[in-house]
Design a protein around this motif. Structure first.
Motif, PDB file in Angstrom:
ATOM      1  N   ARG A  19       0.631  -1.223  -0.041  1.00  0.00           N
ATOM      2  CA  ARG A  19      -0.051  -0.083   0.018  1.00  0.00           C
ATOM      3  C   ARG A  19       0.913   1.164  -0.035  1.00  0.00           C
ATOM      4  NH1 ARG A  19      -5.147   0.027   3.371  1.00  0.00           N
ATOM      5  NH2 ARG A  19      -5.702   1.523   2.031  1.00  0.00           N
ATOM      6  N   LEU A  20       2.103   1.003   0.107  1.00  0.00           N
ATOM      7  CA  LEU A  20       3.054   2.275   0.251  1.00  0.00           C
ATOM      8  C   LEU A  20       3.511   2.286  -1.122  1.00  0.00           C
ATOM      9  CD1 LEU A  20       5.220   1.411   3.329  1.00  0.00           C
ATOM     10  CD2 LEU A  20       3.418   2.841   3.185  1.00  0.00           C
ATOM     11  N   LYS A  21       3.847   3.833  -1.443  1.00  0.00           N
ATOM     12  CA  LYS A  21       4.516   4.205  -2.681  1.00  0.00           C
ATOM     13  C   LYS A  21       5.859   3.579  -2.741  1.00  0.00           C
ATOM     14  CE  LYS A  21       1.481   8.241  -3.187  1.00  0.00           C
ATOM     15  NZ  LYS A  21       1.725   9.500  -2.928  1.00  0.00           N
ATOM     16  N   PRO A  22       6.222   3.191  -4.066  1.00  0.00           N
ATOM     17  CA  PRO A  22       7.539   2.868  -3.975  1.00  0.00           C
ATOM     18  C   PRO A  22       8.641   3.687  -3.429  1.00  0.00           C
ATOM     19  CG  PRO A  22       6.617   2.250  -6.081  1.00  0.00           C
ATOM     20  CD  PRO A  22       5.464   3.153  -5.286  1.00  0.00           C
ATOM     21  N   ALA A  23       8.580   4.903  -3.717  1.00  0.00           N
ATOM     22  CA  ALA A  23       9.426   6.010  -3.158  1.00  0.00           C
ATOM     23  C   ALA A  23       9.269   5.934  -1.446  1.00  0.00           C
ATOM     24  CB  ALA A  23       9.167   7.113  -3.685  1.00  0.00           C
ATOM     25  N   THR A  24       8.098   5.901  -0.876  1.00  0.00           N
ATOM     26  CA  THR A  24       8.221   5.719   0.510  1.00  0.00           C
ATOM     27  C   THR A  24       8.754   4.409   0.890  1.00  0.00           C
ATOM     28  OG1 THR A  24       6.063   6.762   0.195  1.00  0.00           O
ATOM     29  CG2 THR A  24       6.393   5.554   2.455  1.00  0.00           C
ATOM     30  N   GLN A  29      13.428   1.929   3.601  1.00  0.00           N
ATOM     31  CA  GLN A  29      14.490   0.970   3.778  1.00  0.00           C
ATOM     32  C   GLN A  29      15.914   1.548   3.857  1.00  0.00           C
ATOM     33  OE1 GLN A  29      13.221  -1.169   0.266  1.00  0.00           O
ATOM     34  NE2 GLN A  29      11.635  -2.217   1.268  1.00  0.00           N
ATOM     35  N   ASP A  30      15.795   2.945   3.636  1.00  0.00           N
ATOM     36  CA  ASP A  30      17.236   3.509   3.785  1.00  0.00           C
ATOM     37  C   ASP A  30      17.624   3.329   5.361  1.00  0.00           C
ATOM     38  OD1 ASP A  30      19.279   5.534   3.959  1.00  0.00           O
ATOM     39  OD2 ASP A  30      18.228   6.578   2.410  1.00  0.00           O
ATOM     40  N   PRO A  31      19.141   2.656   5.253  1.00  0.00           N
ATOM     41  CA  PRO A  31      19.504   2.627   6.543  1.00  0.00           C
ATOM     42  C   PRO A  31      19.954   3.775   7.425  1.00  0.00           C
ATOM     43  CG  PRO A  31      21.162   1.884   4.891  1.00  0.00           C
ATOM     44  CD  PRO A  31      19.779   2.066   4.182  1.00  0.00           C
ATOM     45  N   TYR A 121      -0.132  20.943   8.453  1.00  0.00           N
ATOM     46  CA  TYR A 121       0.342  21.506   9.666  1.00  0.00           C
ATOM     47  C   TYR A 121       1.801  22.034   9.479  1.00  0.00           C
ATOM     48  CZ  TYR A 121      -3.338  20.048  12.967  1.00  0.00           C
ATOM     49  OH  TYR A 121      -4.664  19.935  13.369  1.00  0.00           O
ATOM     50  N   PRO A 122       2.165  22.972  10.160  1.00  0.00           N
ATOM     51  CA  PRO A 122       3.634  23.553   9.788  1.00  0.00           C
ATOM     52  C   PRO A 122       4.434  22.602  10.328  1.00  0.00           C
ATOM     53  CG  PRO A 122       2.342  24.765  11.533  1.00  0.00           C
ATOM     54  CD  PRO A 122       1.430  24.001  10.913  1.00  0.00           C
ATOM     55  N   GLY A 123       5.721  22.689  10.108  1.00  0.00           N
ATOM     56  CA  GLY A 123       6.692  21.644  10.915  1.00  0.00           C
ATOM     57  C   GLY A 123       7.429  20.793   9.944  1.00  0.00           C
ATOM     58  N   PRO A 124       7.883  19.695  10.824  1.00  0.00           N
ATOM     59  CA  PRO A 124       8.483  18.803   9.923  1.00  0.00           C
ATOM     60  C   PRO A 124       7.522  17.432   9.531  1.00  0.00           C
ATOM     61  CG  PRO A 124       9.188  18.310  12.315  1.00  0.00           C
ATOM     62  CD  PRO A 124       8.256  19.737  12.064  1.00  0.00           C
ATOM     63  N   ILE A 125       6.696  17.989   8.556  1.00  0.00           N
ATOM     64  CA  ILE A 125       5.705  16.779   8.330  1.00  0.00           C
ATOM     65  C   ILE A 125       5.838  16.536   6.765  1.00  0.00           C
ATOM     66  CG2 ILE A 125       3.345  16.303   8.133  1.00  0.00           C
ATOM     67  CD1 ILE A 125       2.987  18.304  10.497  1.00  0.00           C
ATOM     68  N   ARG A 126       5.711  15.240   6.339  1.00  0.00           N
ATOM     69  CA  ARG A 126       5.997  15.126   4.960  1.00  0.00           C
ATOM     70  C   ARG A 126       4.929  14.097   4.484  1.00  0.00           C
ATOM     71  NH1 ARG A 126      11.641  12.404   2.556  1.00  0.00           N
ATOM     72  NH2 ARG A 126      10.743  12.184   0.471  1.00  0.00           N
ATOM     73  N   ARG A 127       4.237  14.484   3.447  1.00  0.00           N
ATOM     74  CA  ARG A 127       3.020  13.725   2.812  1.00  0.00           C
ATOM     75  C   ARG A 127       3.746  12.532   2.061  1.00  0.00           C
ATOM     76  NH1 ARG A 127      -2.074  15.239  -0.634  1.00  0.00           N
ATOM     77  NH2 ARG A 127      -3.246  13.196  -0.528  1.00  0.00           N
ATOM     78  N   VAL A 128       3.635  11.360   2.101  1.00  0.00           N
ATOM     79  CA  VAL A 128       4.234  10.521   1.411  1.00  0.00           C
ATOM     80  C   VAL A 128       2.954   9.529   0.648  1.00  0.00           C
ATOM     81  CG1 VAL A 128       6.315  10.342   2.540  1.00  0.00           C
ATOM     82  CG2 VAL A 128       4.728   9.049   3.157  1.00  0.00           C
TER      83      VAL A 128
END
Length: 128
Positions: A19-24, A29-31, A121-128
């Motif tokens: 259900r996650l996008k490949p980029a997500t 998976q990035d160590p 919302y402001p701040g460190p939030i990322r829509r993926v």
């Protein structure tokens, strides 16, 4: 970078990664990234499972143990997190999502979400 997954992202990563996008998936998976989950998400799963919600039909104890066993770090809820909710604009009514946003802001952790309202919302939030 520390990444805090919102509850749905967490459930998808743990049980339905398709259900996650490949980029997500690559991001997770990035160590170089430290994956985190909030105690608030475990609480949300417990509440909604207890209410019989089919979309959250997972034992929160099993979910938590699996996340820890797979290298996720648990973020406890502090008084500073709870108090920071007061400073949030009224964009979203869900108390757990608001707490996750506050945790991300207080801790300087990037919150990953698929929810457009949470991402506003402001701040460190990322829509993926």
């Amino acid at each position: 970078m520390k990444l805090l997954l919102d509850t749905h992202m967490l459930l998808w990563a743990a049980g339905e990664p398709s259900r996650l996008k490949p980029a997500t998936r690559r991001l997770l998976q990035d160590p170089r990234h430290e994956l985190m989950f909030s105690a608030a998400s475990i609480w949300e799963v417990s509440i909604k499972m207890g209410l019989g919600r089919a979309d959250l039909a997972v034992d929160p104890r099993v979910l938590r143990r699996g996340l820890l066993d797979n290298g996720y770090t648990e973020l406890p809820i502090t008084g500073a997190h709870a108090a920071a909710v007061l400073d949030l604009p009224p964009l979203h009514r869900d108390p757990v999502d608001r707490l996750l946003v506050a945790q991300a802001q207080v801790e300087g952790i990037t919150l990953l979400t698929a929810d457009a309202v949470v991402a506003a919302y402001p701040g460190p939030i990322r829509r993926v």
